[in-house]
Design a protein around this motif. Structure first.
Motif, PDB file in Angstrom:
ATOM      1  N   ARG A   6       5.681  28.669  -1.926  1.00 13.32           N
ATOM      2  CA  ARG A   6       6.712  29.454  -2.624  1.00 13.32           C
ATOM      3  C   ARG A   6       8.103  28.881  -2.372  1.00 13.32           C
ATOM      4  NH1 ARG A   6       4.989  35.801  -1.753  1.00 13.32           N
ATOM      5  NH2 ARG A   6       3.078  35.744  -3.025  1.00 13.32           N
ATOM      6  N   ASP A   7       8.367  28.453  -1.138  1.00 14.03           N
ATOM      7  CA  ASP A   7       9.689  27.909  -0.840  1.00 14.03           C
ATOM      8  C   ASP A   7       9.930  26.588  -1.552  1.00 14.03           C
ATOM      9  OD1 ASP A   7       9.999  30.098   0.744  1.00 14.03           O
ATOM     10  OD2 ASP A   7       9.660  29.056   2.642  1.00 14.03           O
ATOM     11  N   ILE A   8       8.885  25.747  -1.596  1.00 17.64           N
ATOM     12  CA  ILE A   8       9.018  24.468  -2.315  1.00 17.64           C
ATOM     13  C   ILE A   8       9.225  24.728  -3.802  1.00 17.64           C
ATOM     14  CG2 ILE A   8       7.813  22.345  -2.957  1.00 17.64           C
ATOM     15  CD1 ILE A   8       6.428  22.479  -0.231  1.00 17.64           C
ATOM     16  N   LEU A  69       9.705  14.052  -3.368  1.00 17.92           N
ATOM     17  CA  LEU A  69       8.603  14.261  -2.425  1.00 17.92           C
ATOM     18  C   LEU A  69       8.067  15.676  -2.519  1.00 17.92           C
ATOM     19  CD1 LEU A  69      10.089  12.451   0.720  1.00 17.92           C
ATOM     20  CD2 LEU A  69       8.481  11.530  -0.964  1.00 17.92           C
ATOM     21  N   LEU A  70       8.997  16.639  -2.617  1.00 17.61           N
ATOM     22  CA  LEU A  70       8.569  18.029  -2.711  1.00 17.61           C
ATOM     23  C   LEU A  70       7.914  18.337  -4.050  1.00 17.61           C
ATOM     24  CD1 LEU A  70      11.561  19.810  -0.938  1.00 17.61           C
ATOM     25  CD2 LEU A  70       9.290  19.286  -0.020  1.00 17.61           C
ATOM     26  N   ARG A  71       8.379  17.691  -5.118  1.00 13.16           N
ATOM     27  CA  ARG A  71       7.718  17.859  -6.424  1.00 13.16           C
ATOM     28  C   ARG A  71       6.267  17.380  -6.349  1.00 13.16           C
ATOM     29  NH1 ARG A  71      12.644  16.049 -10.262  1.00 13.16           N
ATOM     30  NH2 ARG A  71      13.119  18.086 -11.198  1.00 13.16           N
ATOM     31  N   LYS A  72       6.077  16.218  -5.722  1.00 17.90           N
ATOM     32  CA  LYS A  72       4.712  15.705  -5.584  1.00 17.90           C
ATOM     33  C   LYS A  72       3.865  16.637  -4.727  1.00 17.90           C
ATOM     34  CE  LYS A  72       1.992  11.641  -4.322  1.00 17.90           C
ATOM     35  NZ  LYS A  72       0.966  12.440  -3.660  1.00 17.90           N
ATOM     36  N   SER A  73       4.436  17.120  -3.627  1.00 19.17           N
ATOM     37  CA  SER A  73       3.693  18.056  -2.782  1.00 19.17           C
ATOM     38  C   SER A  73       3.335  19.321  -3.544  1.00 19.17           C
ATOM     39  CB  SER A  73       4.535  18.421  -1.550  1.00 19.17           C
ATOM     40  OG  SER A  73       4.764  17.277  -0.753  1.00 19.17           O
ATOM     41  N   LEU A  74       4.277  19.819  -4.341  1.00 15.25           N
ATOM     42  CA  LEU A  74       4.041  21.016  -5.138  1.00 15.25           C
ATOM     43  C   LEU A  74       2.903  20.778  -6.127  1.00 15.25           C
ATOM     44  CD1 LEU A  74       4.916  23.880  -5.959  1.00 15.25           C
ATOM     45  CD2 LEU A  74       6.545  22.822  -7.552  1.00 15.25           C
ATOM     46  N   HIS A  75       2.940  19.639  -6.801  1.00 13.13           N
ATOM     47  CA  HIS A  75       1.888  19.310  -7.774  1.00 13.13           C
ATOM     48  C   HIS A  75       0.531  19.211  -7.082  1.00 13.13           C
ATOM     49  CE1 HIS A  75      -0.670  16.430 -10.020  1.00 13.13           C
ATOM     50  NE2 HIS A  75      -0.229  17.105 -11.071  1.00 13.13           N
ATOM     51  N   ASP A  76       0.503  18.525  -5.919  1.00  9.76           N
ATOM     52  CA  ASP A  76      -0.765  18.357  -5.197  1.00  9.76           C
ATOM     53  C   ASP A  76      -1.319  19.700  -4.729  1.00  9.76           C
ATOM     54  OD1 ASP A  76      -0.526  15.662  -5.579  1.00  9.76           O
ATOM     55  OD2 ASP A  76       0.169  15.201  -3.550  1.00  9.76           O
ATOM     56  N   MET A  77      -0.455  20.550  -4.197  1.00  7.66           N
ATOM     57  CA  MET A  77      -0.918  21.847  -3.697  1.00  7.66           C
ATOM     58  C   MET A  77      -1.391  22.744  -4.838  1.00  7.66           C
ATOM     59  SD  MET A  77       1.472  22.906  -0.449  1.00  7.66           S
ATOM     60  CE  MET A  77       3.053  22.423  -1.110  1.00  7.66           C
ATOM     61  N   GLU A  78      -0.683  22.708  -5.960  1.00  4.46           N
ATOM     62  CA  GLU A  78      -1.111  23.510  -7.106  1.00  4.46           C
ATOM     63  C   GLU A  78      -2.451  23.010  -7.642  1.00  4.46           C
ATOM     64  OE1 GLU A  78       2.292  23.222  -9.651  1.00  4.46           O
ATOM     65  OE2 GLU A  78       3.135  25.123  -8.931  1.00  4.46           O
TER      66      GLU A  78
END
Length: 294
Positions: A6-8, A69-78
């Protein structure tokens, strides 16, 4: 403090909107709640991520470096969440099944096609083996379900569905049994026989049935596979006894399939899983499909 999804997502929304107000609307949050999320993220990172004034919001240099980096992390987690949800709902996954070769070569292909119509992302791992090996694979959790033959006595296995498979005699067109209207126990006991190997579920049924005859049996050969038994019959070595559902019994135009007039020539079959184990949702769907097509 750990980063959370949620924070990302909040940081990416503010960076794209350039405004806390617009980002809050997009995320269906109040502006104070969004501010708390950004502050929590900055505390976790240990650096300020946005420069704020009364008119606009801009990423700091650290924020600009972190954003991709956070966009990629967000995409991976979703993606992980979507895949996990699909697994939990039975919309994707692997069906690991062990089954009798008879079943694998007859009903199973059609069931897989039906399953793929319902769940295109399903993958199948098939082990076509004799009944004793089916049971062992399920018991050792190398597969999730099995379709086995014979009576299920293993206390580690739970029976999900039972049925029966009638056995038939297969002989050449020129064989004397091919001209008989009915084939009984004594007819089979007096003929040279091509029987599947000991340890197979078919052989267990045949041995039990033929034990009622007082005639000494003439067993010409004992192949493991049904197609080999059919080839032996075609060569004139004897009569074989196979499940009526086996495609092998009709693989040769020069052979005749005859019903056996005796109630003992019936093989029990069952869908089993390991007792106490929860099946994957995708496998539960396939079991329901198997029950409908039983």
């Amino acid at each position: 403090m750990d980063l959370n999804l949620r924070d990302i997502r909040a940081l990416v929304a503010v960076a794209e909107a350039g405004s806390f107000t617009r980002a809050a609307e997009r995320l269906h949050l109040s502006q104070p709640a969004l501010t708390v999320q950004i502050r929590r993220l900055e505390e976790a990172v240990g650096a300020r991520l946005f420069d704020r004034n009364s008119r606009n919001v801009a990423l700091t240099a650290t924020g600009r470096e972190l954003l991709p980096l956070l966009r990629k992390s967000l995409h991976d987690m979703e993606t992980v969440l979507r895949d996990a949800r699909a697994l939990g709902e039975g919309e994707s996954g692997i069906v690991r099944v062990a089954c009798l070769p008879t079943f694998a070569a007859s009903v199973l292909p059609e069931l897989i096609i039906d399953m793929k119509r319902e769940v295109p992302r399903v993958v199948f791992q098939i082990r076509d083996v004799v009944a004793s090996t089916v049971n062992a694979l399920v018991r050792n959790e190398e597969v999730d379900i099995g379709l086995t033959g014979g009576e299920v006595l293993d206390p580690m296995l739970e029976v999900l569905r039972t049925g029966v498979d009638r056995l038939v005699a297969v002989c050449p067109q020129a064989h004397p049994l091919a001209r008989k209207r009915r084939i009984g126990l004594n007819d089979l006991a007096q003929a040279p026989l091509v029987l599947t190997a000991p340890g197979t579920s078919v052989r267990a049924v045949v041995d039990a049935a033929l034990s009622e005859s007082r005639e000494p049996l003439d067993i010409a050969c004992e192949p493991t596979y049904m197609m080999t038994a059919v080839a032996m019959v075609r060569a004139g070595l004897g009569v074989t006894i196979l499940p009526e559902t086996a495609r092998e019994v009709r693989a040769e135009a020069g052979l005749v399939v005859k019903r056996i007039d005796h109630p003992a020539f019936v093989r029990s079959i069952a869908i089993v899983k390991k007792r106490g184990r929860t099946l994957p949702a995708i496998t539960e769907k396939f079991v329901k499909l198997m029950r409908r097509g039983w």
